[in-house]
Design a protein around this motif. Structure first.
Motif, short mmCIF file in Angstrom:
data_model
loop_
_atom_site.label_atom_id
_atom_site.label_comp_id
_atom_site.label_asym_id
_atom_site.label_seq_id
_atom_site.Cartn_x
_atom_site.Cartn_y
_atom_site.Cartn_z
N GLY A 1 0.81 -1.21 0.00
CA GLY A 1 0.00 0.00 0.00
C GLY A 1 0.84 1.26 0.00
O GLY A 1 0.46 2.28 -0.58
N ALA A 2 2.00 1.19 0.66
CA ALA A 2 2.90 2.35 0.67
C ALA A 2 3.65 2.47 -0.66
O ALA A 2 3.82 3.58 -1.18
N LEU A 3 4.10 1.35 -1.21
CA LEU A 3 4.87 1.39 -2.45
C LEU A 3 4.07 1.96 -3.62
O LEU A 3 4.61 2.63 -4.50
N VAL A 4 2.75 1.71 -3.61
CA VAL A 4 1.94 2.17 -4.73
C VAL A 4 1.85 3.69 -4.78
O VAL A 4 1.59 4.27 -5.84
N THR A 5 2.08 4.34 -3.64
CA THR A 5 2.08 5.80 -3.64
C THR A 5 3.34 6.36 -4.30
O THR A 5 3.39 7.53 -4.68
N VAL A 6 4.36 5.51 -4.43
CA VAL A 6 5.60 5.93 -5.10
C VAL A 6 5.54 5.56 -6.58
O VAL A 6 5.79 6.40 -7.46
N ASP A 7 5.20 4.30 -6.85
CA ASP A 7 5.11 3.83 -8.23
C ASP A 7 4.25 2.57 -8.24
O ASP A 7 4.48 1.65 -7.44
N TRP A 8 3.28 2.51 -9.14
CA TRP A 8 2.37 1.38 -9.18
C TRP A 8 3.07 0.07 -9.51
O TRP A 8 2.57 -1.01 -9.22
N PRO B 1 -4.25 3.33 -0.70
CA PRO B 1 -3.29 3.11 0.39
C PRO B 1 -3.92 2.44 1.60
O PRO B 1 -3.29 1.61 2.26
N ALA B 2 -5.18 2.78 1.89
CA ALA B 2 -5.86 2.15 3.03
C ALA B 2 -6.08 0.67 2.80
O ALA B 2 -6.14 -0.11 3.76
N LEU B 3 -6.18 0.27 1.53
CA LEU B 3 -6.35 -1.16 1.25
C LEU B 3 -5.16 -1.97 1.73
O LEU B 3 -5.31 -3.12 2.15
N GLY B 4 -3.96 -1.37 1.68
CA GLY B 4 -2.78 -2.08 2.18
C GLY B 4 -2.92 -2.42 3.65
O GLY B 4 -2.62 -3.54 4.07
N VAL B 5 -3.39 -1.46 4.43
CA VAL B 5 -3.59 -1.71 5.87
C VAL B 5 -4.72 -2.72 6.08
O VAL B 5 -4.61 -3.62 6.91
N LEU B 6 -5.81 -2.57 5.31
CA LEU B 6 -6.91 -3.51 5.45
C LEU B 6 -6.48 -4.92 5.09
O LEU B 6 -6.83 -5.89 5.78
N TYR B 7 -5.70 -5.07 4.03
CA TYR B 7 -5.26 -6.40 3.64
C TYR B 7 -4.32 -6.99 4.67
O TYR B 7 -4.29 -8.22 4.87
N ALA B 8 -3.55 -6.15 5.34
CA ALA B 8 -2.73 -6.65 6.45
C ALA B 8 -3.64 -7.21 7.53
O ALA B 8 -3.38 -8.28 8.10
#
Length: 416
Positions: free
Chosen positions: A154-161, A253-260
């Motif tokens: 989720g964090a990496l996607v904010t830098v580059d998909w 980005p919130a999906l990254g936390v949700l998936y965790a």
């Protein structure tokens, strides 16, 4: 026992490299938001994976039985790494269909073969009854790794998909050197048995005969049919949950936390598989899970925001379902041809789920992802309940004298 513990620990490490946490939180949104594909394409690409898995299951299961489990698992990791690496640079629906097909072959190399390898290693040490527990704990390790990498994705996607996909490709590749530290099934059998009996030759004809034998057994045939209905629901949910959660207001980005969070819930559920089996048995567990799924999916239609907790529940149920399903099947098939039989069961599950994904893509486009998931959950639970009542798909294990036929008295009741 100490040697087995070391093998199991290395197996857990290998399972960690099968995590797809970097990829999972953003994979479908990448296709919808970045590539601009519609629900129909999402359903088609998901179905391509499952249909290719169907085509690959028997050949890869045969390779696992004939040429060795460990080499098959390594091939699976290598193909997964290639598909994930190219995911970041593909550009057309056809390209993603092809990549999903390649990935499916890699997945098939590990499905039945991985389960057969673990069961037979445990059996070689006289611990076959520990399969559900060890498998559940291995899935716990897998889920924990997926949780950590999901937050990173989720964090990496904010830098580059493209970064989440490249990171996951590297993780898959790391599984290959770990596999080299694991024993082969043949070496473990030799260590246990000094009789010097040569390994049996397992031919394509033997593989087909093993499958025909299992199809004739009601305790296998109807269980696989029942399991396919639940598996189809899990696959539909996994395919369309990201658009549904996005429609409910969840950001990428919130999906990254949700998936965790999903993975942590799944890890806890997987770790409890042995406990659940000991106390409820496979039959008791499935008898509770089916109505629970139907009732919770129905709530999404009335309160769309509940899609998030429903996905949490589905992930936990799926993690319980897998080891219990595999324990049930492993307990009812012979060592020779085990990977082929398990791959055959996976083939049926994938075929049913793939067909529902194709139809589901068009239904989701018409109904919207939230209403579609609600309808799919209710329909799947109702169908599974009907099979449960009509043919009693979960049956006691037969004794050795009847393992290959239908001589068990209960097997003749309400089977066809």
């Amino acid at each position: 026992m100490g040697e087995l513990r070391g093998i199991v620990r290395r197996y857990y490490a290998y399972k960690v490299t099968n995590a797809y946490g970097f990829y999972l939180p953003v994979s479908i949104l990448y296709l919808t938001e970045v590539k601009g594909f519609g629900m129909e394409v999402i359903g088609l690409t998901g179905a391509a994976f499952l249909f290719a898995e169907v085509a690959a299951e028997i050949p890869t299961g045969y390779v696992g039985d004939r040429l060795g489990r460990r080499a098959s698992l390594a091939a699976g990791n290598a193909l997964s790494a290639v598909a994930l690496g190219l995911w970041a640079v593909a550009d057309s629906p056809l390209a993603y269909v092809a990549l999903n097909a390649v990935w499916a072959v890699g997945w098939a190399f590990r499905s039945g073969t991985g389960k057969a390898w673990l069961y037979e290693i445990l059996d070689a040490h006289g611990e076959a009854d520990e399969f559900a527990r060890v498998s559940g704990r291995a899935n716990t390790a897998l889920m924990l790794a997926s949780a950590a990498t999901a937050v990173a994705g989720g964090a990496l996607v904010t830098v580059d998909w493209s970064l989440p996909f490249l990171a996951n490709a590297l993780l898959s590749a790391l599984g290959i050197p770990i596999l080299l530290t694991l024993p082969t099934v043949e070496s473990e059998r030799a260590a246990r048995d000094d009789a010097g009996v040569e390994d049996e030759t397992f031919t394509v004809g033997d593989a087909l005969a093993a499958l025909r034998l299992q199809v004739r057994r009601p305790e296998i045939r109807w269980f696989v049919a029942f399991a396919a209905l639940l598996y189809a629901l899990f696959e539909l949910s996994r395919t369309f949950e990201q658009p549904a959660m996005a429609a409910a207001g969840v950001s990428a980005p919130a999906l990254g936390v949700l998936y965790a969070g999903f993975k942590l819930v799944s890890a806890g559920a997987a770790a409890s598989a042995g406990w659940v089996e000991d106390r409820l048995g496979v039959r008791g567990a499935f008898a509770l899970l089916v109505p629970l799924l139907g009732a919770t999916y129905a709530t999404i239609a009335f309160a769309p925001v509940l899609v998030v907790p429903v996905v949490f529940l589905t992930r936990g149920v799926r993690s319980l379902f897998r080891p219990l399903r595999n324990q049930y099947l492993n307990d009812r098939v012979e060592n020779v041809g085990r990977a082929t039989v398990l791959s055959g069961a996976t083939m049926v599950l994938s075929l049913v789920a793939g067909a529902t994904k194709v139809v589901g893509g068009y239904a989701a486009a018409a109904l919207g992802p939230i209403r579609f998931l609600a309808a799919a959950g209710v329909a799947s639970a109702a169908a599974a309940g009907l099979v449960w009542v009509a043919v009693s798909p979960v049956r006691p294990r037969k004794g050795p004298e009847s393992a290959g036929g239908d001589s068990d008295p209960e097997a003749s009741v309400a089977t066809d």
